[in-house]
Design an enzyme around this catalytic site. Sequence first.
Site, PDB file in Angstrom:
ATOM      1  N   ILE A   1      -9.176   0.083   9.822  1.00 37.09           N
ATOM      2  CA  ILE A   1     -10.224   1.091   9.700  1.00 37.09           C
ATOM      3  C   ILE A   1     -11.299   0.644   8.702  1.00 37.09           C
ATOM      4  CG2 ILE A   1      -8.767   3.024  10.399  1.00 37.09           C
ATOM      5  CD1 ILE A   1      -8.389   3.698   7.441  1.00 37.09           C
TER       6      ILE A   1
ATOM      7  N   TYR B   1     -10.068   8.102  10.434  1.00 35.40           N
ATOM      8  CA  TYR B   1      -9.770   8.511  11.804  1.00 35.40           C
ATOM      9  C   TYR B   1     -10.651   9.643  12.317  1.00 35.40           C
ATOM     10  CZ  TYR B   1      -5.889   5.324  11.847  1.00 35.40           C
ATOM     11  OH  TYR B   1      -5.133   4.173  11.821  1.00 35.40           O
TER      12      TYR B   1
ATOM     13  N   TYR C   1       0.835  -1.194   0.000  1.00 32.45           N
ATOM     14  CA  TYR C   1       0.000   0.000   0.000  1.00 32.45           C
ATOM     15  C   TYR C   1       0.871   1.246   0.000  1.00 32.45           C
ATOM     16  CZ  TYR C   1       1.241   0.330   4.901  1.00 32.45           C
ATOM     17  OH  TYR C   1       1.959   0.437   6.073  1.00 32.45           O
TER      18      TYR C   1
ATOM     19  N   PHE D   1       2.166   9.603   4.063  1.00 33.00           N
ATOM     20  CA  PHE D   1       2.226   9.409   5.503  1.00 33.00           C
ATOM     21  C   PHE D   1       2.581   7.978   5.870  1.00 33.00           C
ATOM     22  CE2 PHE D   1      -2.254   9.079   4.255  1.00 33.00           C
ATOM     23  CZ  PHE D   1      -2.566   7.801   4.702  1.00 33.00           C
ATOM     24  N   ASP D   2       2.456   7.046   4.943  1.00 35.45           N
ATOM     25  CA  ASP D   2       2.800   5.662   5.232  1.00 35.45           C
ATOM     26  C   ASP D   2       2.834   4.883   3.926  1.00 35.45           C
ATOM     27  OD1 ASP D   2       3.452   3.462   6.708  1.00 35.45           O
ATOM     28  OD2 ASP D   2       1.402   2.948   7.236  1.00 35.45           O
TER      29      ASP D   2
ATOM     30  N   PHE E   1      -5.301   5.768  -0.668  1.00 34.18           N
ATOM     31  CA  PHE E   1      -4.410   4.620  -0.663  1.00 34.18           C
ATOM     32  C   PHE E   1      -4.410   3.947  -2.031  1.00 34.18           C
ATOM     33  CE2 PHE E   1      -5.551   4.883   3.831  1.00 34.18           C
ATOM     34  CZ  PHE E   1      -4.353   4.623   4.473  1.00 34.18           C
TER      35      PHE E   1
END
Length: 270
Positions: free
Chosen positions: A219, A245, A191, A201-202, A262
Amino acid sequence: LRSSYILIQLKILEIMRVINMSSIVALMASSKGLVGAFTNRAQLSRHASRGVTMARSMSTGPMPYEDEKMPFYALGVNLAKQVGGQTGFNSLLEEDELNILLDGFSQTLLGTATQDASTVLETYGNELNKIITERSDNIAARTTKEGEEFISNFLDCNEEAIKTDSGMVYYSMKEGEGEMPTTANTVEVHYHGTLIDGTVFDSSVDRGQTIKFPLGGVIKGWQEGLAMMKEGGKATLIIPADLGYGDAGSGDTIKPGATLKFEVELFKIE
């Protein structure tokens, strides 16, 4: 989120009583984006050892103190991440306000405060709660609106994209040919997660390593999006805040009300 601001000083003291090195390790993993941003907070400690290894390879610059003093610096980093990063103070407070916050913390910790801590909290706690609540609501509302506009533009530019009843957007990049997962399955994926402005961010892709996790433990946007994929497929998921979130956000990067994007490739279902 809001209740955590009412008694900031007491929260800090509470954290100091329960702090341990395992929480430092877990927060090191989180702060580097090594724990998937899609992951429920309860899973954080499972990724701690991986986070330490990656953090060492990603660190830059010299340590600010000699090795024998760095554990105490690490304690300060941990407090800052728990109190500041997880509650988004960097977004909510101006620089001069952050300096005042640090004054209150250090003076209370060192016993040099000119006013009794309980008196300060009783006198100004409600006003603090009001300020933080108002600012947090404003940030969440603005960020949510920006996310809605991003989704609208994405749909206009990608005719094959699907917006589900929940508000999530699913765009197939490559159709798979295998099974489709449910929340009872464990999945292995790659991902790449970004904010709507393109900030990464990731990303397991950037780390060069796929990740496995129970689909029921992430999530809602991931649960819904991956359930629409077949093994071997790749898709873009755009997840609004209420499937991610929410108004709490996550850490320093994912603001309250943030919409997340994503690119996900589903390799294996167990």
